[in-house]
Design a protein around this motif. Sequence first.
Motif, mmCIF file in Angstrom:
data_model
loop_
_atom_site.group_PDB
_atom_site.id
_atom_site.type_symbol
_atom_site.label_atom_id
_atom_site.label_comp_id
_atom_site.label_asym_id
_atom_site.label_seq_id
_atom_site.Cartn_x
_atom_site.Cartn_y
_atom_site.Cartn_z
ATOM 1 N N THR A 40 0.848 -1.193 0.000
ATOM 2 C CA THR A 40 0.000 0.000 0.000
ATOM 3 C C THR A 40 0.883 1.241 0.000
ATOM 4 N N ASP A 41 0.287 2.406 -0.029
ATOM 5 C CA ASP A 41 1.031 3.662 -0.128
ATOM 6 C C ASP A 41 1.035 4.413 1.201
ATOM 7 N N TYR A 42 2.232 4.630 1.741
ATOM 8 C CA TYR A 42 2.355 5.258 3.060
ATOM 9 C C TYR A 42 1.724 6.642 3.175
ATOM 10 N N PRO A 43 1.720 7.487 2.123
ATOM 11 C CA PRO A 43 1.140 8.827 2.320
ATOM 12 C C PRO A 43 -0.327 8.809 2.743
ATOM 13 N N ILE A 44 -1.060 7.785 2.355
ATOM 14 C CA ILE A 44 -2.475 7.685 2.721
ATOM 15 C C ILE A 44 -2.623 7.670 4.247
ATOM 16 N N PHE A 45 -1.791 6.896 4.903
ATOM 17 C CA PHE A 45 -1.898 6.711 6.353
ATOM 18 C C PHE A 45 -1.245 7.858 7.111
ATOM 19 N N ALA A 46 -0.178 8.413 6.546
ATOM 20 C CA ALA A 46 0.447 9.593 7.161
ATOM 21 C C ALA A 46 -0.549 10.750 7.186
ATOM 22 N N ARG A 47 -1.285 10.908 6.111
ATOM 23 C CA ARG A 47 -2.285 11.978 6.024
ATOM 24 C C ARG A 47 -3.345 11.822 7.105
ATOM 25 N N GLU A 48 -3.849 10.630 7.289
ATOM 26 C CA GLU A 48 -4.917 10.404 8.271
ATOM 27 C C GLU A 48 -4.452 10.701 9.693
ATOM 28 N N VAL A 49 -3.266 10.267 10.034
ATOM 29 C CA VAL A 49 -2.741 10.541 11.382
ATOM 30 C C VAL A 49 -2.457 12.039 11.534
ATOM 31 N N GLY A 68 10.593 4.913 8.080
ATOM 32 C CA GLY A 68 10.038 6.042 8.811
ATOM 33 C C GLY A 68 10.215 7.358 8.067
ATOM 34 N N ILE A 69 11.078 7.367 7.073
ATOM 35 C CA ILE A 69 11.395 8.609 6.351
ATOM 36 C C ILE A 69 10.189 9.120 5.567
ATOM 37 N N ALA A 84 8.737 13.628 14.064
ATOM 38 C CA ALA A 84 10.148 13.350 14.283
ATOM 39 C C ALA A 84 10.437 11.879 14.025
ATOM 40 N N LEU A 85 11.438 11.633 13.192
ATOM 41 C CA LEU A 85 11.915 10.282 12.943
ATOM 42 C C LEU A 85 12.960 9.956 14.001
ATOM 43 N N LEU A 106 8.647 5.914 12.935
ATOM 44 C CA LEU A 106 9.534 4.780 13.172
ATOM 45 C C LEU A 106 9.679 3.957 11.897
ATOM 46 N N GLY A 107 10.791 3.226 11.814
ATOM 47 C CA GLY A 107 11.040 2.350 10.681
ATOM 48 C C GLY A 107 10.874 0.890 11.042
ATOM 49 N N GLY A 108 9.879 0.251 10.470
ATOM 50 C CA GLY A 108 9.607 -1.151 10.756
ATOM 51 C C GLY A 108 10.674 -2.100 10.245
ATOM 52 N N ARG A 109 11.443 -1.661 9.256
ATOM 53 C CA ARG A 109 12.494 -2.513 8.692
ATOM 54 C C ARG A 109 13.871 -2.219 9.274
ATOM 55 N N VAL A 110 13.951 -1.215 10.139
ATOM 56 C CA VAL A 110 15.260 -0.848 10.692
ATOM 57 C C VAL A 110 15.328 -0.951 12.213
ATOM 58 N N LEU A 111 14.199 -1.147 12.866
ATOM 59 C CA LEU A 111 14.169 -1.249 14.324
ATOM 60 C C LEU A 111 13.639 -2.605 14.746
ATOM 61 N N GLY A 112 14.251 -3.173 15.761
ATOM 62 C CA GLY A 112 13.681 -4.365 16.375
ATOM 63 C C GLY A 112 12.488 -3.978 17.223
ATOM 64 N N ASP A 113 11.643 -4.938 17.503
ATOM 65 C CA ASP A 113 10.422 -4.670 18.262
ATOM 66 C C ASP A 113 10.713 -4.079 19.645
#
Length: 149
Positions: A40-49, A68-69, A84-85, A106-113
């Motif tokens: 899916t496209d991240y801007p859709i969800f960034a806009r809603e938040v 997260g960028i 803030a990232l 946050l970055g889901g592919r760069v941070l551990g849980d």
Amino acid sequence: MKIAIGSDHAGYLLKEKIKDFLLSKGCQVVDVGTNSTASTDYPIFAREVALAVQRGEVQQGILICGTGIGMCITANKFKGVYAALCTNEYMAKVSRQHNNANILCLGGRVLGDALAISIVEAWLSADFEGGRHERRVSLIKSMEEDSKP
């Protein structure tokens, strides 16, 4: 506290873990999606938040994509939103204390849980200090006004 949370497919699994953490801390969570790992496209969800924060429907927001960028860039397009990232607890703490950030990215592919949860905890436990930082945040706000076409 009422927090909006959103992610794209790359952040979905971490979003679900963070959502569970927030609920366990007694936060009200508004999940704007996505609801799977399907692309899916991240801007859709960034806009809603960002809109939920901008309108005052929530006090804070959390956005997660691969790095997260993209979420951070998109959220910061909205007046009154200061995203803030953060990749560690110190960045999270000072983004609140010094910059009065109202969205954490946050970055889901760069941070551990575990690290991501620790970052969220540090961000939520910090408050804006005001003082000399108020002057700087006010300068940012005035620049935001100056940037209108």
